[in-house]
Design a protein around this motif. Structure first.
Motif, PDB file in Angstrom:
ATOM      1  N   LEU A 118      40.529  27.274  18.973  1.00  0.00           N
ATOM      2  CA  LEU A 118      41.762  28.013  18.708  1.00  0.00           C
ATOM      3  C   LEU A 118      41.530  29.077  17.635  1.00  0.00           C
ATOM      4  O   LEU A 118      42.039  30.201  17.731  1.00  0.00           O
ATOM      5  CB  LEU A 118      42.871  27.049  18.279  1.00  0.00           C
ATOM      6  N   ASP A 119      40.753  28.732  16.595  1.00  0.00           N
ATOM      7  CA  ASP A 119      40.415  29.714  15.566  1.00  0.00           C
ATOM      8  C   ASP A 119      39.618  30.868  16.173  1.00  0.00           C
ATOM      9  O   ASP A 119      39.850  32.040  15.850  1.00  0.00           O
ATOM     10  CB  ASP A 119      39.594  29.065  14.449  1.00  0.00           C
ATOM     11  N   GLU A 120      38.684  30.538  17.033  1.00  0.00           N
ATOM     12  CA  GLU A 120      37.860  31.568  17.667  1.00  0.00           C
ATOM     13  C   GLU A 120      38.721  32.521  18.493  1.00  0.00           C
ATOM     14  O   GLU A 120      38.470  33.737  18.516  1.00  0.00           O
ATOM     15  CB  GLU A 120      36.794  30.920  18.550  1.00  0.00           C
ATOM     16  N   CYS A 121      39.734  31.988  19.150  1.00  0.00           N
ATOM     17  CA  CYS A 121      40.612  32.835  19.963  1.00  0.00           C
ATOM     18  C   CYS A 121      41.341  33.862  19.114  1.00  0.00           C
ATOM     19  O   CYS A 121      41.594  34.987  19.555  1.00  0.00           O
ATOM     20  CB  CYS A 121      41.626  31.973  20.718  1.00  0.00           C
ATOM     21  N   THR A 122      41.696  33.484  17.875  1.00  0.00           N
ATOM     22  CA  THR A 122      42.429  34.421  17.012  1.00  0.00           C
ATOM     23  C   THR A 122      41.567  35.603  16.592  1.00  0.00           C
ATOM     24  O   THR A 122      42.094  36.612  16.128  1.00  0.00           O
ATOM     25  CB  THR A 122      42.968  33.728  15.743  1.00  0.00           C
ATOM     26  N   GLN A 123      40.248  35.483  16.750  1.00  0.00           N
ATOM     27  CA  GLN A 123      39.354  36.548  16.314  1.00  0.00           C
ATOM     28  C   GLN A 123      38.883  37.446  17.460  1.00  0.00           C
ATOM     29  O   GLN A 123      38.109  38.372  17.236  1.00  0.00           O
ATOM     30  CB  GLN A 123      38.139  35.944  15.599  1.00  0.00           C
ATOM     31  N   LEU A 124      39.336  37.179  18.676  1.00  0.00           N
ATOM     32  CA  LEU A 124      38.973  38.044  19.798  1.00  0.00           C
ATOM     33  C   LEU A 124      39.581  39.425  19.601  1.00  0.00           C
ATOM     34  O   LEU A 124      40.681  39.554  19.056  1.00  0.00           O
ATOM     35  CB  LEU A 124      39.461  37.427  21.116  1.00  0.00           C
ATOM     36  N   PRO A 125      38.893  40.487  20.027  1.00  0.00           N
ATOM     37  CA  PRO A 125      39.363  41.852  19.765  1.00  0.00           C
ATOM     38  C   PRO A 125      40.747  42.136  20.348  1.00  0.00           C
ATOM     39  O   PRO A 125      41.011  41.860  21.520  1.00  0.00           O
ATOM     40  CB  PRO A 125      38.303  42.724  20.444  1.00  0.00           C
ATOM     41  N   LEU A 126      41.625  42.641  19.503  1.00  0.00           N
ATOM     42  CA  LEU A 126      42.943  43.136  19.904  1.00  0.00           C
ATOM     43  C   LEU A 126      43.152  44.487  19.240  1.00  0.00           C
ATOM     44  O   LEU A 126      42.698  44.705  18.121  1.00  0.00           O
ATOM     45  CB  LEU A 126      44.060  42.178  19.476  1.00  0.00           C
ATOM     46  N   ASP A 127      43.848  45.374  19.914  1.00  0.00           N
ATOM     47  CA  ASP A 127      44.129  46.678  19.332  1.00  0.00           C
ATOM     48  C   ASP A 127      45.492  47.142  19.822  1.00  0.00           C
ATOM     49  O   ASP A 127      45.674  47.359  21.023  1.00  0.00           O
ATOM     50  CB  ASP A 127      43.061  47.697  19.732  1.00  0.00           C
ATOM     51  N   PRO A 128      46.464  47.272  18.919  1.00  0.00           N
ATOM     52  CA  PRO A 128      47.815  47.646  19.346  1.00  0.00           C
ATOM     53  C   PRO A 128      47.907  49.089  19.841  1.00  0.00           C
ATOM     54  O   PRO A 128      48.943  49.478  20.372  1.00  0.00           O
ATOM     55  CB  PRO A 128      48.648  47.447  18.083  1.00  0.00           C
ATOM     56  N   GLU A 129      46.841  49.873  19.670  1.00  0.00           N
ATOM     57  CA  GLU A 129      46.852  51.254  20.163  1.00  0.00           C
ATOM     58  C   GLU A 129      46.070  51.408  21.461  1.00  0.00           C
ATOM     59  O   GLU A 129      46.600  51.919  22.453  1.00  0.00           O
ATOM     60  CB  GLU A 129      46.276  52.193  19.103  1.00  0.00           C
ATOM     61  N   SER A 130      44.805  50.987  21.472  1.00  0.00           N
ATOM     62  CA  SER A 130      43.979  51.167  22.664  1.00  0.00           C
ATOM     63  C   SER A 130      44.010  49.970  23.600  1.00  0.00           C
ATOM     64  O   SER A 130      43.566  50.059  24.748  1.00  0.00           O
ATOM     65  CB  SER A 130      42.535  51.467  22.248  1.00  0.00           C
ATOM     66  N   GLY A 131      44.535  48.841  23.121  1.00  0.00           N
ATOM     67  CA  GLY A 131      44.621  47.643  23.921  1.00  0.00           C
ATOM     68  C   GLY A 131      43.326  46.838  23.868  1.00  0.00           C
ATOM     69  O   GLY A 131      42.286  47.329  23.421  1.00  0.00           O
ATOM     70  N   PRO A 132      43.338  45.605  24.310  1.00  0.00           N
ATOM     71  CA  PRO A 132      44.559  44.904  24.750  1.00  0.00           C
ATOM     72  C   PRO A 132      45.434  44.500  23.578  1.00  0.00           C
ATOM     73  O   PRO A 132      44.949  44.306  22.464  1.00  0.00           O
ATOM     74  CB  PRO A 132      43.996  43.673  25.471  1.00  0.00           C
ATOM     75  N   GLY A 133      46.730  44.364  23.844  1.00  0.00           N
ATOM     76  CA  GLY A 133      47.671  43.935  22.821  1.00  0.00           C
ATOM     77  C   GLY A 133      47.818  42.430  22.760  1.00  0.00           C
ATOM     78  O   GLY A 133      48.361  41.901  21.787  1.00  0.00           O
TER      79      GLY A 133
END
Length: 444
Positions: free
Chosen positions: A87-102
């Motif tokens: 679950l901790d690892e999932c929180t660190q997957l790349p997210l970007d509110p501008e280029s996505g994914p959100g």
């Protein structure tokens, strides 16, 4: 404008905040049902991104997310004991509110035959209550056409003209905000209650800027047991959660200025309903809880919370953030950093206690069937030892109920250099704190 300011301030400070919702099934999930849920999420509040204005003083706008991330299914099962790590690892997957994914939806089969599902979303796209609405709507197959345009659907000239006209319409509130900001700047210069802003301390160990995650645990308590303690101590759900937070804070050894009480911020939901499309629609009421009497009588905590909420409602009309919001597009990075420093130097170093309410029947059925357990929390991406040393310590507690599952879920994210640096440390203190309230819980 408040959404834009929230994002701009965090971006300037290098912060990236996310929300996570987790579900665990005692069996394999309905794959088709989860795919439908994922598709529905792309048509709601999560299926959008931020597009910045080409004008340096223009407003951001919402656009649709044209290519959301696929469901990430782990290639092999992991032991149940590693659920928290995953679950901790999932929180660190790349997210970007501008280029996505959100947002990202991930699935992990566990070695004992159970299955875990994680939904992680950018906090700059939606907050916790908004996410609960989006998840419920997706589970009920309630697709929403929010009318957002595709990204970069305007020519540069068109965007410049439209945003310039918008800036002109904002001229009057901007002028008022400049006057208010000048007064506030003078007040802060004369504010002797806060220490001078400090710079991040030098971290002498290697890896000072290597990503880490603060210790976080998830506690499941039987609702009948929780309710019995609430009644016996003369409190409410919120009072017991705040009392738990205060006692845990005291065991961690956190300091709150000159006060013997534990200062905490309790979230207040400002979302007006399903048609409220703001990313962040929460405020915070500051409350002081006596950690000594909290284990035997919740009356004082209950009264403190009631009074704090009353004060908050009476002063909400004078909320400074609303006054200064029109200045958001004109605020330089240096000013955002100064505001972050001002917040970090709060002499009371408040803990955070967030009530997520009851999940409702839809939010615990991501694949269309009832899960065994569920939880939600906030998390930080790209946290570093240098940043942890800068903030000194933190305690964030998220609690919610699931009537249909007969459970109360508490997620605790904490750090203190002298007491809580590992999950084992946090579990030990949380177990001790629960016992003081006559409670037991299953921890992950």
């Amino acid at each position: 404008m408040l959404d834009q300011g929230f994002y701009a301030g965090h971006r300037a400070a290098g912060q990236k905040e996310v929300m996570q919702v987790g579900w665990v099934y005692d069996h394999a999930i309905d794959t088709d049902g989860l795919k439908r849920f994922h598709q529905n999420l792309t048509h709601g509040l999560l299926g959008r991104l931020i597009e910045r204005s080409p004008l340096p003083f223009g407003r951001d706008r919402w656009v649709m997310d044209p290519q959301p991330a696929d469901i990430d299914v782990a290639p092999c099962a992991r032991p149940r004991a590693e659920l928290g790590d995953w679950l901790d690892e999932c929180t660190q997957l790349p997210l970007d509110p501008e280029s996505g994914p959100g947002f990202r939806l991930s699935v992990l089969p566990l070695a004992d035959g159970s299955t875990a599902v994680s939904l992680v979303l950018s906090h700059y796209v939606i907050d916790g209550i908004g996410a609960a609405i989006a998840v419920s709507q997706a589970a009920f197959d309630l697709n929403r056409d929010l009318g957002y345009p595709p990204p970069r659907s305007r020519s540069r000239v068109q965007a410049l003209l439209e945003d310039a006209r918008g800036a002109a319409r904002d001229a009057a509130p901007v002028a008022r905000a400049f006057v208010a900001a000048a007064k506030e700047a003078r007040r802060r210069r004369n504010d002797t209650t806060r220490p001078e802003p400090t710079r991040p301390a030098a971290v002498t160990t290697n890896g000072a800027d290597s990503p880490v995650t603060a210790p976080c645990i998830w506690i499941q308590i039987a609702m009948d047991e929780w309710n019995a303690r609430v009644e016996a101590l003369g409190g409410t759900n919120s009072a017991l959660a705040a009392a738990f937070t205060a006692r845990l804070d005291r065991h961690m050894g956190r300091q709150h200025g000159d006060s013997d009480d534990v200062t905490m911020l309790m979230t207040v939901n400002n979302r007006t309903g399903e048609d409220d499309l703001r990313a962040v629609a929460v405020s915070f009421a500051r409350v002081n809880i006596d950690p000594l009497s909290a284990t035997t009588d919740l009356l004082a905590a209950r009264t403190a919370i009631r009074d704090a909420l009353k004060t908050f409602k009476e002063t909400q009309a004078d909320d400074e953030s609303e006054v200064f919001a029109p200045l958001t597009p004109f605020t330089p990075k240096r000013a955002w950093l100064q505001m972050v420093e001002y917040g970090l130097n709060d002499p009371e170093h408040p803990a955070l206690c967030t009530s997520l309410g009851d999940t409702g029947p839809a939010a615990i059925r991501p694949d269309g069937t009832l899960c065994a357990t569920a939880f939600a929390r906030g998390a930080s991406q790209h946290l570093t030892p240098r940043w942890l040393e800068r903030i000194g310590s933190q305690l964030h507690v998220y609690f919610g109920t699931a009537v249909e599952l007969n459970t109360v879920g508490i997620c605790v994210c904490a750090y203190h250099p002298d007491s809580v640096t590992t999950k084992a440390d946090l579990r030990e203190l949380a177990t001790r704190t629960l016992a003081e309230f006559g409670l037991t819980g299953e921890m992950n």
